[in-house]
Motif scaffolding. Structure first.
Motif, short mmCIF file in Angstrom:
data_model
loop_
_atom_site.label_atom_id
_atom_site.label_comp_id
_atom_site.label_asym_id
_atom_site.label_seq_id
_atom_site.Cartn_x
_atom_site.Cartn_y
_atom_site.Cartn_z
N MET A 148 7.36 9.24 -109.35
CA MET A 148 6.99 8.72 -108.14
C MET A 148 7.27 10.03 -107.14
O MET A 148 6.99 10.24 -105.20
N HIS A 149 8.79 9.91 -107.09
CA HIS A 149 9.37 11.09 -106.13
C HIS A 149 8.73 12.53 -106.07
O HIS A 149 8.56 13.24 -104.96
N ALA A 150 8.41 13.32 -107.40
CA ALA A 150 7.12 14.47 -107.83
C ALA A 150 6.53 14.64 -106.79
O ALA A 150 6.05 15.51 -105.90
N ALA A 151 5.32 13.48 -106.96
CA ALA A 151 4.62 12.95 -105.87
C ALA A 151 4.36 13.05 -104.53
O ALA A 151 3.85 13.37 -103.48
N SER A 152 5.39 12.30 -103.96
CA SER A 152 5.66 12.78 -102.28
C SER A 152 6.22 13.65 -101.65
O SER A 152 6.35 13.28 -100.63
N LEU A 153 6.87 14.12 -102.69
CA LEU A 153 7.94 15.50 -102.54
C LEU A 153 7.10 16.13 -100.74
O LEU A 153 7.67 17.45 -100.08
N THR A 154 5.70 16.56 -101.41
CA THR A 154 4.98 17.30 -100.53
C THR A 154 4.84 16.60 -98.97
O THR A 154 5.01 17.14 -98.10
N PHE A 155 4.72 15.56 -98.62
CA PHE A 155 4.81 14.64 -97.61
C PHE A 155 6.16 14.80 -97.50
O PHE A 155 6.29 14.72 -95.77
N LEU A 156 7.08 14.47 -97.93
CA LEU A 156 8.27 14.12 -97.21
C LEU A 156 9.55 14.79 -97.25
O LEU A 156 10.03 14.90 -96.12
N SER A 157 9.02 16.41 -97.83
CA SER A 157 10.18 17.64 -97.99
C SER A 157 10.30 18.10 -96.74
O SER A 157 11.43 18.53 -95.97
N SER A 158 9.37 18.20 -95.84
CA SER A 158 9.70 18.30 -94.28
C SER A 158 10.54 17.79 -93.07
O SER A 158 10.77 18.19 -92.49
N PHE A 159 10.66 16.18 -93.20
CA PHE A 159 11.72 15.64 -92.61
C PHE A 159 12.60 14.70 -93.31
O PHE A 159 13.47 14.45 -92.77
N VAL A 160 12.51 14.58 -95.36
CA VAL A 160 13.39 13.89 -95.41
C VAL A 160 14.74 13.99 -95.28
O VAL A 160 14.82 15.54 -96.21
N VAL A 161 16.07 13.56 -95.16
CA VAL A 161 16.66 14.08 -96.16
C VAL A 161 18.11 13.34 -97.12
O VAL A 161 17.21 12.10 -97.59
N PRO A 162 17.70 14.35 -98.14
CA PRO A 162 17.49 13.85 -99.31
C PRO A 162 19.24 12.85 -99.79
O PRO A 162 20.06 14.64 -99.74
N VAL A 163 19.84 12.04 -100.19
CA VAL A 163 20.87 11.66 -100.57
C VAL A 163 21.07 11.51 -102.18
O VAL A 163 19.58 10.46 -102.30
N SER A 164 22.04 10.72 -102.50
CA SER A 164 22.31 9.49 -103.80
C SER A 164 23.57 9.78 -103.23
O SER A 164 24.13 9.33 -102.56
N LEU A 165 24.14 8.34 -104.63
CA LEU A 165 24.93 7.68 -104.45
C LEU A 165 25.40 8.57 -105.54
O LEU A 165 24.64 8.98 -106.75
N PRO A 166 26.63 8.68 -106.38
CA PRO A 166 27.54 9.23 -107.80
C PRO A 166 26.63 8.66 -108.49
O PRO A 166 26.47 7.83 -109.38
N VAL A 167 26.58 9.91 -109.34
CA VAL A 167 25.82 9.91 -111.12
C VAL A 167 26.29 10.88 -111.23
O VAL A 167 26.05 12.11 -111.03
#
Length: 263
Positions: A148-167
């Motif tokens: 789902m992440h890979a498929a959505s990046l085309t749309f999201l990559s232009s405006f989202v801020v990618p963040v994560s919790l420690p893993v």
């Protein structure tokens, strides 16, 4: 709160309460929607919590139908400003909540190589620049979430801020036998359910100190759910399942032993 799929069996307000299913099991339709003997209503907030953060969850179509341990139904009863979107990817037509360009920051919470630590982002971003954010989460199995992440990046990559919790990808994740908040075995240390991830993120994102209170309320519900499940499994004498080894890892180990003259 916007819900695109029903989170419990449909019952009219007049019939709400503890009702019997076709199998004879009483269901708490008026509250948590769970079987009455594992009802979580005493642990839920009296009403869904209001947050300045808009939480949007893209959940795989199978997340509710095929996963009895999904935390989405409880998440929906904990948060008022929540929107659940069924689907395998996000696109411009998915929701009006994600206009381009967005007026407020949109944070995609997912442990990708490009993601920044959420706590670090909050510390480095002025409060005025991170007010009323949109928190976007992906719900499904980890394999589904990656797709789902890979498929959505085309749309999201232009405006989202990618963040994560420690893993920590080098350490195996816990199971419910090892942690009071883990619904099922996680692949890596730090991986968690959608509900716990939302709680941890809201603790950091909500201003004026409300984040800690919101996190504690949500974690209390999740802890009760895991306790019920762990008790159920203990009564069935089920031991933790050993980690399955991949064939390529076994083959590599055999080759190493062969090269070392051990076989």
């Amino acid at each position: 709160m916007d819900l695109d799929l029903p989170l419990s069996s449909s019952v009219s307000d007049e019939d709400a309460g503890d009702t019997q299913t076709l199998t004879g099991r009483a269901i708490c339709h008026a509250g948590c929607g769970r079987p009455s003997r594992v009802c979580l209503c005493p642990h839920l907030p009296p009403s869904p919590l209001h947050t300045s953060t808009t939480v949007v969850v893209l959940h795989h179509p199978h997340a509710l139908r095929r996963n009895p341990l999904s935390t989405l139904p409880l998440l929906a009863r904990c948060l008022a400003n929540l929107h659940l979107l069924p689907g395998r990817r996000l696109r411009p037509s998915s929701t009006p909540l994600l206009p381009t360009p967005p007026p407020n920051p949109v944070l995609l919470l997912f442990p990708s190589p490009a993601a920044s630590d959420l706590a670090s982002w909050c510390r480095s971003t002025p409060p005025s620049a991170r007010a009323n954010p949109i928190l976007l989460l992906l719900d499904g199995t980890w394999k589904q979430a990656k797709e789902m992440h890979a498929a959505s990046l085309t749309f999201l990559s232009s405006f989202v801020v990618p963040v994560s919790l420690p893993v920590d990808s080098g350490v195996d994740g816990d199971s419910m036998f090892e942690s009071e908040l883990v619904v099922k075995k996680e692949p890596h240390k730090g991986c968690m359910s959608t509900m716990e991830a939302a709680a941890r993120a809201l603790r950091l994102l909500e201003l004026e100190g409300r984040g800690t209170e919101i996190e504690e309320t949500m974690v209390r519900v999740l802890r009760a759910m895991v306790a019920f499940q762990a008790e159920h499994l203990q009564h069935r004498n089920i031991k933790p399942r050993p980690k399955m080894r991949k064939k390529k890892d076994i083959k590599r180990e055999e080759e190493m032993k062969k090269n070392a003259g051990l076989v």
